[in-house]
Design an enzyme around this catalytic site. Structure first.
Site, PDB file in Angstrom:
ATOM      1  N   GLY A  36      21.779  21.849   6.115  1.00  0.00           N
ATOM      2  CA  GLY A  36      22.962  21.747   6.660  1.00  0.00           C
ATOM      3  C   GLY A  36      23.315  20.650   6.651  1.00  0.00           C
ATOM      4  N   GLY A  37      24.520  20.365   7.822  1.00  0.00           N
ATOM      5  CA  GLY A  37      25.525  19.446   7.875  1.00  0.00           C
ATOM      6  C   GLY A  37      24.751  17.750   8.681  1.00  0.00           C
ATOM      7  N   PRO A  38      25.822  17.652   9.464  1.00  0.00           N
ATOM      8  CA  PRO A  38      25.936  16.761  10.123  1.00  0.00           C
ATOM      9  C   PRO A  38      24.037  16.671  11.298  1.00  0.00           C
ATOM     10  CG  PRO A  38      27.762  16.580   9.914  1.00  0.00           C
ATOM     11  CD  PRO A  38      27.503  17.861   9.336  1.00  0.00           C
ATOM     12  N   VAL A  42      21.586  18.720  10.978  1.00  0.00           N
ATOM     13  CA  VAL A  42      20.421  18.385  10.583  1.00  0.00           C
ATOM     14  C   VAL A  42      20.272  17.432   9.745  1.00  0.00           C
ATOM     15  CG1 VAL A  42      19.789  19.361   8.475  1.00  0.00           C
ATOM     16  CG2 VAL A  42      20.460  20.510  10.350  1.00  0.00           C
ATOM     17  N   GLY A  43      20.985  16.511   9.359  1.00  0.00           N
ATOM     18  CA  GLY A  43      21.128  15.148   9.328  1.00  0.00           C
ATOM     19  C   GLY A  43      20.832  13.890  10.170  1.00  0.00           C
ATOM     20  N   GLU A  75      24.288   3.429   0.304  1.00  0.00           N
ATOM     21  CA  GLU A  75      25.057   3.334  -0.860  1.00  0.00           C
ATOM     22  C   GLU A  75      26.492   3.930  -0.540  1.00  0.00           C
ATOM     23  OE1 GLU A  75      24.609   1.786  -3.810  1.00  0.00           O
ATOM     24  OE2 GLU A  75      22.280   2.053  -3.761  1.00  0.00           O
TER      25      GLU A  75
HETATM   26  P1  NAD Z   1      29.846  12.198   3.596  1.00  0.00           P
HETATM   27  O1  NAD Z   1      29.617  10.508   4.104  1.00  0.00           O
HETATM   28  O2  NAD Z   1      30.948  12.494   4.132  1.00  0.00           O
HETATM   29  O3  NAD Z   1      28.623  12.952   3.502  1.00  0.00           O
HETATM   30  C1  NAD Z   1      27.516  12.394   3.009  1.00  0.00           C
HETATM   31  C2  NAD Z   1      26.323  13.836   3.120  1.00  0.00           C
HETATM   32  O4  NAD Z   1      25.654  13.104   4.988  1.00  0.00           O
HETATM   33  C3  NAD Z   1      25.985  14.690   3.616  1.00  0.00           C
HETATM   34  O5  NAD Z   1      25.314  15.015   2.936  1.00  0.00           O
HETATM   35  C4  NAD Z   1      26.375  15.143   4.599  1.00  0.00           C
HETATM   36  O6  NAD Z   1      26.008  16.127   5.092  1.00  0.00           O
HETATM   37  C5  NAD Z   1      25.736  13.997   5.268  1.00  0.00           C
HETATM   38  N1  NAD Z   1      26.173  13.382   6.288  1.00  0.00           N
HETATM   39  C6  NAD Z   1      27.237  13.862   7.615  1.00  0.00           C
HETATM   40  N2  NAD Z   1      27.463  12.616   8.210  1.00  0.00           N
HETATM   41  C7  NAD Z   1      25.696  13.155   8.821  1.00  0.00           C
HETATM   42  C8  NAD Z   1      25.436  12.314  10.272  1.00  0.00           C
HETATM   43  N3  NAD Z   1      26.370  11.643  11.167  1.00  0.00           N
HETATM   44  N4  NAD Z   1      23.951  12.665  10.286  1.00  0.00           N
HETATM   45  C9  NAD Z   1      23.348  12.844   8.987  1.00  0.00           C
HETATM   46  N5  NAD Z   1      23.578  12.979   8.368  1.00  0.00           N
HETATM   47  C10 NAD Z   1      25.173  13.227   7.201  1.00  0.00           C
HETATM   48  O7  NAD Z   1      30.136  12.162   2.194  1.00  0.00           O
HETATM   49  P2  NAD Z   1      30.563  12.524   0.594  1.00  0.00           P
HETATM   50  O8  NAD Z   1      31.976  13.327   1.186  1.00  0.00           O
HETATM   51  O9  NAD Z   1      29.816  13.518   0.343  1.00  0.00           O
HETATM   52  O10 NAD Z   1      31.027  12.053  -0.564  1.00  0.00           O
HETATM   53  C11 NAD Z   1      32.174  10.903  -0.955  1.00  0.00           C
HETATM   54  C12 NAD Z   1      31.480   9.698  -0.251  1.00  0.00           C
HETATM   55  O11 NAD Z   1      30.459   8.742  -0.993  1.00  0.00           O
HETATM   56  C13 NAD Z   1      32.911   8.545  -0.911  1.00  0.00           C
HETATM   57  O12 NAD Z   1      32.788   7.853   0.440  1.00  0.00           O
HETATM   58  C14 NAD Z   1      31.883   7.605  -1.501  1.00  0.00           C
HETATM   59  O13 NAD Z   1      32.385   6.595  -2.120  1.00  0.00           O
HETATM   60  C15 NAD Z   1      30.916   7.391  -0.929  1.00  0.00           C
HETATM   61  N6  NAD Z   1      29.712   7.779  -2.830  1.00  0.00           N
HETATM   62  C16 NAD Z   1      28.955   6.694  -2.325  1.00  0.00           C
HETATM   63  C17 NAD Z   1      28.486   6.146  -3.283  1.00  0.00           C
HETATM   64  C18 NAD Z   1      27.424   4.648  -3.161  1.00  0.00           C
HETATM   65  O14 NAD Z   1      26.053   4.709  -4.772  1.00  0.00           O
HETATM   66  N7  NAD Z   1      28.385   3.782  -3.369  1.00  0.00           N
HETATM   67  C19 NAD Z   1      27.819   6.944  -4.715  1.00  0.00           C
HETATM   68  C20 NAD Z   1      28.831   8.163  -4.576  1.00  0.00           C
HETATM   69  C21 NAD Z   1      29.856   8.423  -3.265  1.00  0.00           C
END
Ligand code: NAD
Length: 472
Positions: free
Chosen positions: A201-203, A205-206, A244
């Site tokens: 799922g997306g946000p 489910v999160g 992270e």
């Molecule tokens: P994102 O933040 O859009 O999504 C990450 C995850 O969070 C996904 O599984 C998404 O479905 C979930 N999500 C989104 N909204 C949510 C909410 N409101 N509540 C709970 N879960 C939610 O990130 P992305 O586009 O998938 O990944 C890219 C980003 O990740 C970049 O900013 C990158 O720098 C970061 N990143 C950080 C590290 C690190 O170790 N510091 C490593 C890799 C990627």
């Protein structure tokens, strides 16, 4: 068309019953290739309840049993490596070359380091009449992004397994194949029911997971924006979080740096995975009088990274992962030009044969100053900005001028001098003279890059609580 339709709880794959289906798009063609059936709130509830039961069993498991499971998982994923690498190429555009040589090896190493970390932890310590124990923190929710999906899933789930926790994984909906392969490995590895669970799922489910009263800890990797939101939601339940988040890593070339070696390394680290790594080096901080020479070297290096289809074994640089990412990267390049940055190479032009995909050429921007968006915000694309400096203090100021603090690099022929400069950088890790990053060391950031650490014993300790017993 592949359908990701099963979530995993109580040791079984079960049909997801959510009303929403999400598209998985191949970034090299722009075509839909798979569909994710998301979980309903009832499915999510099942997964959390399953984890609760799994925790009761697994928190009592021996270190030997945890080690056995981690090695078994490594072997199961190794057996599925070819399929895993192909899915990465098809779903997020990671070239099979990078999948084979980086994404998969990092994940396998992560499982081994968690197994080895078990022996490095002081599980119990006596202090006077006190006994200090390290105990598993409970049910962990692991939320992961799409850019290094195997490594990111392993970093969290392996640490939870090693700590004696149970985990509910919510992987990115953008590239679900890694999680599917991972859960098939979990299923085959003989891990007790309930210890590892998966929901799609997306946000929404999160959010349900983060706020669930039976969840004890959140481990999140993703964007700073979503990390902030998760931290706020977790605060309601006083839940600890590991975040992270994004990065804006700088490579400082000191005046005596080996230009050929340093530019080759920085170019590689800005282009690998199309710049979609949290540790991507997106700022090159260079002595002003060496900028022309650096640009010449960059051109020679970047010419070794022609765009190509990620499923082709010879491709080094594939597309960026999504159409949104494509538009964002191109938009940021254009905006930087409008603000006065000089486009040396790259940007919008892409070969006609790749016209349907989300491709961005290796891009170099010069004359970039500290106040520009391109110098401050994560770009997550194959784009490097050269920022000239006149004094070493100025170089360090520029490096420390963003709100992020994840990674960095220093180059100098004088290793001691490089170390001294590295120690002045406000960041979680610094790579000196192109050294290999040691995955047994703690990984994580400061500032807008988040907090908490992953990898090996440091990742396990993140999921442990102290308990002090005082005996008369
Ligand atoms: P994102 O933040 O859009 O999504 C990450 C995850 O969070 C996904 O599984 C998404 O479905 C979930 N999500 C989104 N909204 C949510 C909410 N409101 N509540 C709970 N879960 C939610 O990130 P992305 O586009 O998938 O990944 C890219 C980003 O990740 C970049 O900013 C990158 O720098 C970061 N990143 C950080 C590290 C690190 O170790 N510091 C490593 C890799 C990627």
């Amino acid at each position: 068309m592949y359908l990701y339709s099963k979530f995993y709880s109580d040791g079984e794959f079960k049909s997801a019953t959510g009303a929403i289906h999400l598209d998985v798009v191949n970034p090299s063609t722009g075509q839909k290739i798979a569909d994710v059936a998301t979980c309903s709130s009832i499915d999510v509830e099942q997964a959390v309840q399953s984890a609760r039961r799994g925790f009761e069993v697994w928190s009592k498991s021996s270190v030997a049993e945890r080690r056995r499971v981690l090695y078994e998982l490594r072997d199961q994923i190794t057996a599925a490596a070819d399929r895993a690498v192909l899915l990465l190429a098809q779903e997020m555009g990671c070239p099979v070359w990078l999948g084979k040589n980086m994404q998969l090896p990092m994940a396998l190493k992560g499982l081994e380091l968690a197994a080895e970390g078990l022996d490095q932890i002081k599980w119990q310590e006596k202090i006077g009449n006190g006994i200090v124990e390290k105990v598993p923190c409970g049910v962990v929710v692991a939320i992961t992004p799409w850019n290094f999906p195997f490594h990111q899933i392993v970093a969290k789930v392996a640490a939870a397994i090693a700590a004696g926790c149970a985990v509910v994984l919510k992987p990115s909906e953008v590239a679900p194949g890694a999680a599917q392969v991972f859960m098939e490995a979990v299923n085959a590895a003989g891990i007790p029911a309930g210890v590892v669970n998966l929901v799609w799922g997306g946000p929404a489910v999160g959010e349900q997971l983060v706020t669930h009263p039976l969840v004890d800890r959140i481990s999140f990797t993703g964007s700073t924006q979503v990390g902030r939101r998760i931290m706020a939601s977790a605060a309601e339940g006083i839940k600890p979080v590991t975040l992270e988040l994004g990065g804006k890593s700088a490579a400082i070339l000191l005046d005596d740096a080996d230009i050929e070696k340093s530019v080759a390394s920085v170019t590689r680290l800005s282009l690998a995975n199309s710049g979609q790594a949290c540790v991507s080096q997106s700022r090159l901080i260079a002595p002003r009088h060496r900028v022309t020479d650096i640009i010449d070297h960059w051109r020679a290096c970047a010419s070794q990274w022609p765009l190509g289809n990620p499923t082709d074994e010879t491709t080094r640089l594939g597309p960026v992962a999504t159409s949104m990412q494509h538009a964002r990267v191109l938009g940021m390049i254009e905006f930087a030009q409008n603000r006065g940055a000089a486009l040396v190479a790259g940007g919008i032009d892409r070969p006609v044969s790749l016209n349907q995909g989300f491709y961005v050429q290796p891009t170099l921007l010069a004359n970039v100053s500290q106040d520009m968006e391109i110098a401050q915000e994560e770009i997550f694309g194959p784009v490097l900005a050269i920022m000239p400096y006149d004094t070493e203090d100025q170089a360090i100021d520029i490096a420390n001028s963003t709100r992020y603090g994840l990674s960095g690099a220093v180059w100098s022929r004088d290793a001691e001098h490089a170390l001294a400069v590295a120690r002045r950088m406000k960041t979680g890790q610094v790579v000196i003279n192109g050294a290999t990053q040691n995955l047994a060391t703690p990984f994580g950031g400061c500032g807008w890059s988040g907090f908490g650490r992953e990898n090996g014993r440091f990742g396990i300790e993140e999921m442990l609580n102290y308990r002090s017993l005082h005996s008369a």
